[in-house]
Design a protein around this motif. Structure first.
Motif, PDB file in Angstrom:
ATOM      1  N   GLY A  61       0.703  -0.878  -0.029  1.00 34.80           N
ATOM      2  CA  GLY A  61       0.515  -0.195   0.073  1.00 34.80           C
ATOM      3  C   GLY A  61       0.738   1.289  -0.029  1.00 34.80           C
ATOM      4  O   GLY A  61       0.858   1.869  -0.942  1.00 34.80           O
ATOM      5  N   ARG A  62       1.914   1.535   0.537  1.00 34.04           N
ATOM      6  CA  ARG A  62       2.561   2.318   1.104  1.00 34.04           C
ATOM      7  C   ARG A  62       3.553   2.862  -0.068  1.00 34.04           C
ATOM      8  O   ARG A  62       3.799   3.714  -0.514  1.00 34.04           O
ATOM      9  N   LEU A  63       4.582   1.727   0.002  1.00 33.63           N
ATOM     10  CA  LEU A  63       5.712   1.241  -1.274  1.00 33.63           C
ATOM     11  C   LEU A  63       5.722   1.402  -2.944  1.00 33.63           C
ATOM     12  O   LEU A  63       6.376   1.669  -3.653  1.00 33.63           O
ATOM     13  N   TYR A  64       4.022   0.697  -2.970  1.00 36.87           N
ATOM     14  CA  TYR A  64       3.601   0.299  -4.017  1.00 36.87           C
ATOM     15  C   TYR A  64       2.703   1.457  -5.105  1.00 36.87           C
ATOM     16  O   TYR A  64       3.319   2.327  -5.749  1.00 36.87           O
ATOM     17  N   LEU A  65       1.076   1.698  -4.133  1.00 42.06           N
ATOM     18  CA  LEU A  65       0.317   2.069  -5.001  1.00 42.06           C
ATOM     19  C   LEU A  65       0.737   3.220  -4.742  1.00 42.06           C
ATOM     20  O   LEU A  65      -0.364   3.743  -4.872  1.00 42.06           O
ATOM     21  N   ASP A  66       0.679   3.466  -3.455  1.00 43.91           N
ATOM     22  CA  ASP A  66       1.209   5.291  -3.155  1.00 43.91           C
ATOM     23  C   ASP A  66       1.572   6.252  -3.818  1.00 43.91           C
ATOM     24  O   ASP A  66       1.550   7.021  -4.592  1.00 43.91           O
ATOM     25  N   THR A  67       2.968   5.248  -4.811  1.00 46.61           N
ATOM     26  CA  THR A  67       3.850   5.590  -5.455  1.00 46.61           C
ATOM     27  C   THR A  67       3.372   5.782  -6.819  1.00 46.61           C
ATOM     28  O   THR A  67       3.802   6.431  -7.543  1.00 46.61           O
ATOM     29  N   ILE A  68       2.273   5.069  -6.956  1.00 46.86           N
ATOM     30  CA  ILE A  68       1.510   4.919  -8.668  1.00 46.86           C
ATOM     31  C   ILE A  68       0.518   5.951  -8.910  1.00 46.86           C
ATOM     32  O   ILE A  68      -0.367   6.087 -10.174  1.00 46.86           O
ATOM     33  N   GLY A  69       0.211   6.788  -7.426  1.00 44.92           N
ATOM     34  CA  GLY A  69      -0.688   8.016  -7.656  1.00 44.92           C
ATOM     35  C   GLY A  69      -2.277   7.081  -6.872  1.00 44.92           C
ATOM     36  O   GLY A  69      -2.800   8.639  -7.118  1.00 44.92           O
ATOM     37  N   PHE A  70      -1.861   6.635  -6.289  1.00 48.11           N
ATOM     38  CA  PHE A  70      -3.049   6.051  -4.918  1.00 48.11           C
ATOM     39  C   PHE A  70      -3.531   6.873  -3.931  1.00 48.11           C
ATOM     40  O   PHE A  70      -3.971   7.200  -3.107  1.00 48.11           O
ATOM     41  N   SER A  71      -2.410   7.631  -3.794  1.00 49.16           N
ATOM     42  CA  SER A  71      -1.499   8.025  -2.296  1.00 49.16           C
ATOM     43  C   SER A  71      -2.319   9.058  -2.333  1.00 49.16           C
ATOM     44  O   SER A  71      -3.391  10.161  -3.198  1.00 49.16           O
ATOM     45  N   PRO A  72      -3.038   9.513  -1.089  1.00 47.39           N
ATOM     46  CA  PRO A  72      -3.063   8.719   0.439  1.00 47.39           C
ATOM     47  C   PRO A  72      -3.693   7.751   0.744  1.00 47.39           C
ATOM     48  O   PRO A  72      -4.066   7.024   1.781  1.00 47.39           O
ATOM     49  N   PHE A  73      -4.512   6.564  -0.268  1.00 42.53           N
ATOM     50  CA  PHE A  73      -5.533   6.113  -0.051  1.00 42.53           C
ATOM     51  C   PHE A  73      -4.686   4.559  -0.799  1.00 42.53           C
ATOM     52  O   PHE A  73      -4.810   3.378  -0.584  1.00 42.53           O
ATOM     53  N   GLY A  74      -3.686   4.242  -0.863  1.00 40.99           N
ATOM     54  CA  GLY A  74      -2.938   3.360  -1.543  1.00 40.99           C
ATOM     55  C   GLY A  74      -2.424   2.096  -0.396  1.00 40.99           C
ATOM     56  O   GLY A  74      -3.202   0.467  -0.539  1.00 40.99           O
TER      57      GLY A  74
END
Length: 130
Positions: A32-45
């Motif tokens: 969630g934090r290291l992948y999804l947040d970095t591909i544009g889902f921040s802050p919901f990764g």
């Protein structure tokens, strides 16, 4: 014996191991934090990663108990298709052998869920008659 017993057993083990192990190892948080947040889902990764893992976890018991099999299958197929798009597509077809982290396993699971969707369940037939 339940319809698709062996298919259900395989899905049970795969989804259970895929969810429980990543929850207890902390990989779900990292994803969630290291992948999804970095591909544009921040802050919901992080929340999205947990939603995926909890969906897999609850799906295990719902599919095994013949409850909401079709909606659960559709939810998991959506997750797998999005996983192909966001995570696996760039790695090609093979999970191992000709490559790594590819789409072949997701495609197989999608086909398994399609089989569950298009299987007639006696419990649904009885409810329709009422």
């Amino acid at each position: 014996m339940k319809k698709n017993f062996y298919l259900r057993s395989a899905i049970f083990v795969i989804l259970l191991m895929h969810s429980v192990v990543s929850i207890f190892s902390g990989d779900v948080n990292n994803f969630g934090r290291l992948y999804l947040d970095t591909i544009g889902f921040s802050p919901f990764g992080l929340y999205l990663a947990w939603a995926v893992k909890l969906t897999h976890l609850f799906s295990v018991f719902l599919i095994w108990s013949d409850r909401w099999v079709k909606p659960v299958s559709v939810c998991n197929m959506v997750i797998l298709i999005l996983g192909i798009y966001w995570v696996h597509w760039q790695n090609g077809w093979y999970v191992v052998g000709g490559g790594t982290n590819g789409i072949e396993f997701n495609v197989l699971l999608i086909c398994c869920f399609l089989q569950l969707i298009f299987t007639d369940y006696p419990s649904l037939q009885q409810e329709k008659r009422s």
